[in-house]
Scaffold this motif. Structure first.
Motif, PDB file in Angstrom:
ATOM      1  N   ASN A 203       0.750  -1.274   0.004  1.00 43.73           N
ATOM      2  CA  ASN A 203       0.084   0.042   0.040  1.00 43.73           C
ATOM      3  C   ASN A 203       0.878   1.287  -0.002  1.00 43.73           C
ATOM      4  N   ILE A 204       1.967   1.418   0.767  1.00 42.58           N
ATOM      5  CA  ILE A 204       2.832   2.314   0.867  1.00 42.58           C
ATOM      6  C   ILE A 204       3.972   2.516  -0.453  1.00 42.58           C
ATOM      7  N   LEU A 205       4.551   1.079  -0.468  1.00 42.16           N
ATOM      8  CA  LEU A 205       5.907   1.357  -1.366  1.00 42.16           C
ATOM      9  C   LEU A 205       5.570   0.619  -2.566  1.00 42.16           C
ATOM     10  N   GLY A 206       4.533  -0.034  -3.037  1.00 39.08           N
ATOM     11  CA  GLY A 206       4.174  -0.839  -3.917  1.00 39.08           C
ATOM     12  C   GLY A 206       4.777  -0.298  -5.491  1.00 39.08           C
ATOM     13  N   LEU A 207       5.190   1.047  -5.484  1.00 40.77           N
ATOM     14  CA  LEU A 207       5.469   1.578  -6.745  1.00 40.77           C
ATOM     15  C   LEU A 207       6.934   1.587  -6.899  1.00 40.77           C
ATOM     16  N   PHE A 208       7.471   1.208  -5.736  1.00 42.72           N
ATOM     17  CA  PHE A 208       8.903   1.704  -5.736  1.00 42.72           C
ATOM     18  C   PHE A 208      10.028   0.565  -5.492  1.00 42.72           C
ATOM     19  N   ALA A 209       9.811  -0.432  -6.408  1.00 46.26           N
ATOM     20  CA  ALA A 209      10.636  -1.500  -6.198  1.00 46.26           C
ATOM     21  C   ALA A 209      12.004  -1.295  -6.723  1.00 46.26           C
ATOM     22  N   ALA A 210      12.280  -0.264  -7.893  1.00 46.90           N
ATOM     23  CA  ALA A 210      13.721   0.169  -8.196  1.00 46.90           C
ATOM     24  C   ALA A 210      14.587   0.621  -7.264  1.00 46.90           C
ATOM     25  N   GLN A 211      13.571   1.819  -6.446  1.00 47.08           N
ATOM     26  CA  GLN A 211      14.197   2.771  -5.461  1.00 47.08           C
ATOM     27  C   GLN A 211      14.553   1.611  -4.205  1.00 47.08           C
ATOM     28  N   MET A 212      13.519   0.691  -4.193  1.00 50.09           N
ATOM     29  CA  MET A 212      13.932  -0.388  -2.866  1.00 50.09           C
ATOM     30  C   MET A 212      15.199  -1.013  -3.317  1.00 50.09           C
ATOM     31  N   LYS A 213      15.409  -1.342  -4.409  1.00 49.13           N
ATOM     32  CA  LYS A 213      16.807  -2.114  -4.838  1.00 49.13           C
ATOM     33  C   LYS A 213      18.031  -1.360  -4.490  1.00 49.13           C
ATOM     34  N   LEU A 214      17.992  -0.116  -4.980  1.00 56.34           N
ATOM     35  CA  LEU A 214      19.067   0.765  -4.558  1.00 56.34           C
ATOM     36  C   LEU A 214      19.449   1.095  -3.184  1.00 56.34           C
ATOM     37  N   ALA A 215      18.402   1.260  -2.288  1.00 54.56           N
ATOM     38  CA  ALA A 215      18.435   1.238  -0.930  1.00 54.56           C
ATOM     39  C   ALA A 215      19.121  -0.058  -0.387  1.00 54.56           C
ATOM     40  N   LEU A 216      18.548  -1.103  -0.730  1.00 54.25           N
ATOM     41  CA  LEU A 216      19.066  -2.172  -0.196  1.00 54.25           C
ATOM     42  C   LEU A 216      20.585  -2.377  -0.573  1.00 54.25           C
ATOM     43  N   ALA A 217      20.973  -1.878  -1.844  1.00 57.47           N
ATOM     44  CA  ALA A 217      22.239  -2.204  -2.170  1.00 57.47           C
ATOM     45  C   ALA A 217      22.982  -1.282  -1.255  1.00 57.47           C
ATOM     46  N   ALA A 218      22.652  -0.120  -0.797  1.00 59.03           N
ATOM     47  CA  ALA A 218      23.497   0.795  -0.168  1.00 59.03           C
ATOM     48  C   ALA A 218      23.636   0.371   1.201  1.00 59.03           C
ATOM     49  N   ALA A 219      22.293  -0.311   1.734  1.00 61.06           N
ATOM     50  CA  ALA A 219      22.340  -0.839   3.109  1.00 61.06           C
ATOM     51  C   ALA A 219      23.040  -2.059   3.209  1.00 61.06           C
ATOM     52  N   SER A 220      23.079  -2.728   2.091  1.00 63.25           N
ATOM     53  CA  SER A 220      24.029  -4.248   2.136  1.00 63.25           C
ATOM     54  C   SER A 220      25.550  -4.092   2.572  1.00 63.25           C
ATOM     55  N   LYS A 221      26.050  -2.699   2.574  1.00 59.79           N
ATOM     56  CA  LYS A 221      27.435  -2.391   2.881  1.00 59.79           C
ATOM     57  C   LYS A 221      27.297  -2.124   4.225  1.00 59.79           C
ATOM     58  N   LEU A 222      26.411  -2.263   4.896  1.00 57.88           N
ATOM     59  CA  LEU A 222      26.273  -1.932   6.348  1.00 57.88           C
ATOM     60  C   LEU A 222      26.179  -3.339   7.249  1.00 57.88           C
ATOM     61  N   ASP A 223      26.722  -3.244   8.453  1.00 53.55           N
ATOM     62  CA  ASP A 223      26.592  -4.436   9.457  1.00 53.55           C
ATOM     63  C   ASP A 223      25.415  -4.116  10.219  1.00 53.55           C
ATOM     64  N   ILE A 224      24.155  -4.483   9.861  1.00 52.88           N
ATOM     65  CA  ILE A 224      22.813  -4.323  10.290  1.00 52.88           C
ATOM     66  C   ILE A 224      22.224  -5.738  11.139  1.00 52.88           C
ATOM     67  N   GLN A 225      22.352  -5.349  12.497  1.00 59.20           N
ATOM     68  CA  GLN A 225      21.661  -6.526  13.538  1.00 59.20           C
ATOM     69  C   GLN A 225      20.138  -5.914  13.850  1.00 59.20           C
ATOM     70  N   ASN A 226      19.929  -4.630  13.692  1.00 58.60           N
ATOM     71  CA  ASN A 226      18.659  -4.176  14.393  1.00 58.60           C
ATOM     72  C   ASN A 226      17.995  -3.258  13.394  1.00 58.60           C
ATOM     73  N   ILE A 227      16.847  -3.284  12.971  1.00 61.87           N
ATOM     74  CA  ILE A 227      16.232  -2.323  12.092  1.00 61.87           C
ATOM     75  C   ILE A 227      15.166  -1.753  13.221  1.00 61.87           C
ATOM     76  N   LEU A 228      15.238  -0.451  13.365  1.00 64.20           N
ATOM     77  CA  LEU A 228      14.179   0.379  14.191  1.00 64.20           C
ATOM     78  C   LEU A 228      13.443   1.250  13.073  1.00 64.20           C
ATOM     79  N   THR A 229      12.442   0.957  12.834  1.00 61.74           N
ATOM     80  CA  THR A 229      11.319   1.532  11.947  1.00 61.74           C
ATOM     81  C   THR A 229      10.565   2.552  12.627  1.00 61.74           C
ATOM     82  N   ALA A 230       9.883   3.469  11.715  1.00 62.80           N
ATOM     83  CA  ALA A 230       8.865   4.435  12.112  1.00 62.80           C
ATOM     84  C   ALA A 230       7.335   3.897  12.553  1.00 62.80           C
ATOM     85  N   HIS A 231       7.303   2.908  12.104  1.00 64.23           N
ATOM     86  CA  HIS A 231       5.832   2.421  12.317  1.00 64.23           C
ATOM     87  C   HIS A 231       5.638   0.918  12.856  1.00 64.23           C
TER      88      HIS A 231
END
Ligand code: FEO
Length: 411
Positions: A203-231
């Motif tokens: 409902n919110i991100l359905g239109l943005f697969a390409a942008q999500m791919k870019l965001a995940l590529a950038a985030a994949s360089k980070l060591d992420i053990q926790n994600i604190l979301t806004a909702h």
């Protein structure tokens, strides 16, 4: 509702990081999104040498937000307020409260600053620290970095990362509209949280697969053990893996299931009977799931949830006033905007009395959505179903199931 700090217990999330958000137990419509289970607007307090807030909350909860922050720090001691996204559910409390933080500098990207100053003109007088994707902000033992995620889902959207905590503050990303007294997904029924997560994504991100791919590529360089979301609730451990995997599939357009969605409205039952015949036709094939939504008892949010991961869709309406029924028109407008029919096999179906209009109009919109119509112009019947038309609908159900399976396998 209590507004004094002493009535709010501290909610630790990680060593030195506290939840400072609010739970909106009552919200049921969120700019058209049917939030059956409420939501939350999560803000976080980082207790470091420079005391820092991440994001804010929606304006009706402004006093509660300030009271929660006050349990953890004197407001004049807040040094930074990081704003990951300008939309009002995370910022509108700032309009009336930002001056309560006299020594705070607002940390955000240039686009977000522009949006905040347009939304809340008085904030042109605030202190700003503008960052980009290469910036570092030392706040004590922690150094914050930033991942710009434009159009995920606003041009101003970004993530904030703390390497010290191996934690990503992901604003709307990884969110769900879910009011809960718990703060982590693994403290809940994770399967249920994943359904809400998928609903939010559709409902919110359905239109943005390409942008999500870019965001995940950038985030994949980070060591992420926790994600604190806004909702909603947050991600760690095995649940984090599930959320990341779901986003990865979505970003690659590999998120569809072997499933048919049938949604329809009906006046005197003919289109309803066709819908159920299509459903039985899907079942006849076997191996392909089917969800049936009667718009009289559901809403566009559920249509989007199931259109998101369906591999084929049947859309039905009788002709009303020389067009389709308003519930179907609304749902089509909504999922067209979210691009949820693109590339998918679609059948338009329905009944009419003297003007064969609704089904043709549905088929036309489906083509505009770049769907693949399995029957040009759709399947229409005049007034009433009979054995022949029900058998035809049943056979279209089986055909749709076959097409769904092909689409699912070819993702
Ligand atoms: Fe939750 Fe885009 O705001």
């Amino acid at each position: 509702m209590p507004k004094t700090a002493t009535l709010y217990p501290k909610t630790p999330m990680l060593p030195g990081i506290y939840w400072a958000g609010v739970v909106d137990w009552a919200v049921r419509i969120f700019h058209g999104y049917h939030t059956d289970e409420g939501s939350s607007y999560n803000s976080y307090f980082i207790d470091d040498e420079c005391k820092t807030l991440i994001d804010s909350v929606k304006y009706p909860f402004a006093d509660e937000w300030v009271a929660r922050v006050s349990t953890m720090a004197r407001l004049e001691d807040i040094k930074y307020i990081v704003v990951n996204h300008a939309e009002g559910d995370h910022t509108s409390a700032l309009e009336s409260k930002w001056r309560l933080f006299p020594n705070a500098t607002f940390v955000t990207n240039k686009k977000c600053q522009e949006h905040l100053q347009l939304l809340y003109p008085d904030m042109v007088h605030a202190k700003w620290h503008i960052i980009d994707g290469k910036s570092e902000l030392k706040i004590g033992v922690r150094t914050l970095t930033f991942v710009l995620t434009p159009l995920l889902h606003w041009p101003d959207s970004m993530f904030t990362y703390s390497a010290h905590d191996r934690t990503l503050f992901s604003m709307d990303g990884f969110g769900q509209h879910y009011a809960s007294n718990r703060r982590w997904a693994d403290e809940c029924d994770v399967g249920h949280v994943m359904t809400l997560f998928n609903e939010y994504t559709a409902n919110i991100l359905g239109l943005f697969a390409a942008q999500m791919k870019l965001a995940l590529a950038a985030a994949s360089k980070l060591d992420i053990q926790n994600i604190l979301t806004a909702h909603g609730v947050n991600w760690r451990g095995e649940a984090l893996g599930r959320a990341l995997e779901a986003y990865s599939r979505f970003s690659q357009n590999k998120h569809c299931e072997n499933k048919v969605l049938v949604f329809f409205d009906s006046m005197y039952g003919a289109t309803d009977r066709l819908a159920h015949a299509i459903l039985e036709g899907v079942r006849n094939k076997g191996g392909t799931d089917c969800v049936l939504i009667d718009m009289k008892s559901s809403d566009i949010t559920k249509v989007a949830l199931h259109a998101f991961d369906a591999s084929a869709v049947a859309i039905g309406s009788p002709t009303l006033n020389n067009g389709m029924m308003p519930s179907i028109s609304a749902a089509l407008t909504y999922i067209k905007g979210l691009a949820l029919l693109k590339g998918k096999p679609v059948l338009a179906f329905g009944s009419y009395g003297w003007a064969e209009r609704a089904v043709k109009d549905i088929a036309k919109v489906a083509e505009e959505c770049k769907a693949v119509c399995v029957k040009e112009g759709g399947m229409s019947i005049k007034f009433q179903t009979n054995e022949t038309s029900l058998k035809e609908a049943y056979e279209y159900g089986t055909l749709l199931a076959q097409k769904a399976e092909e689409h699912y396998k070819n993702q």
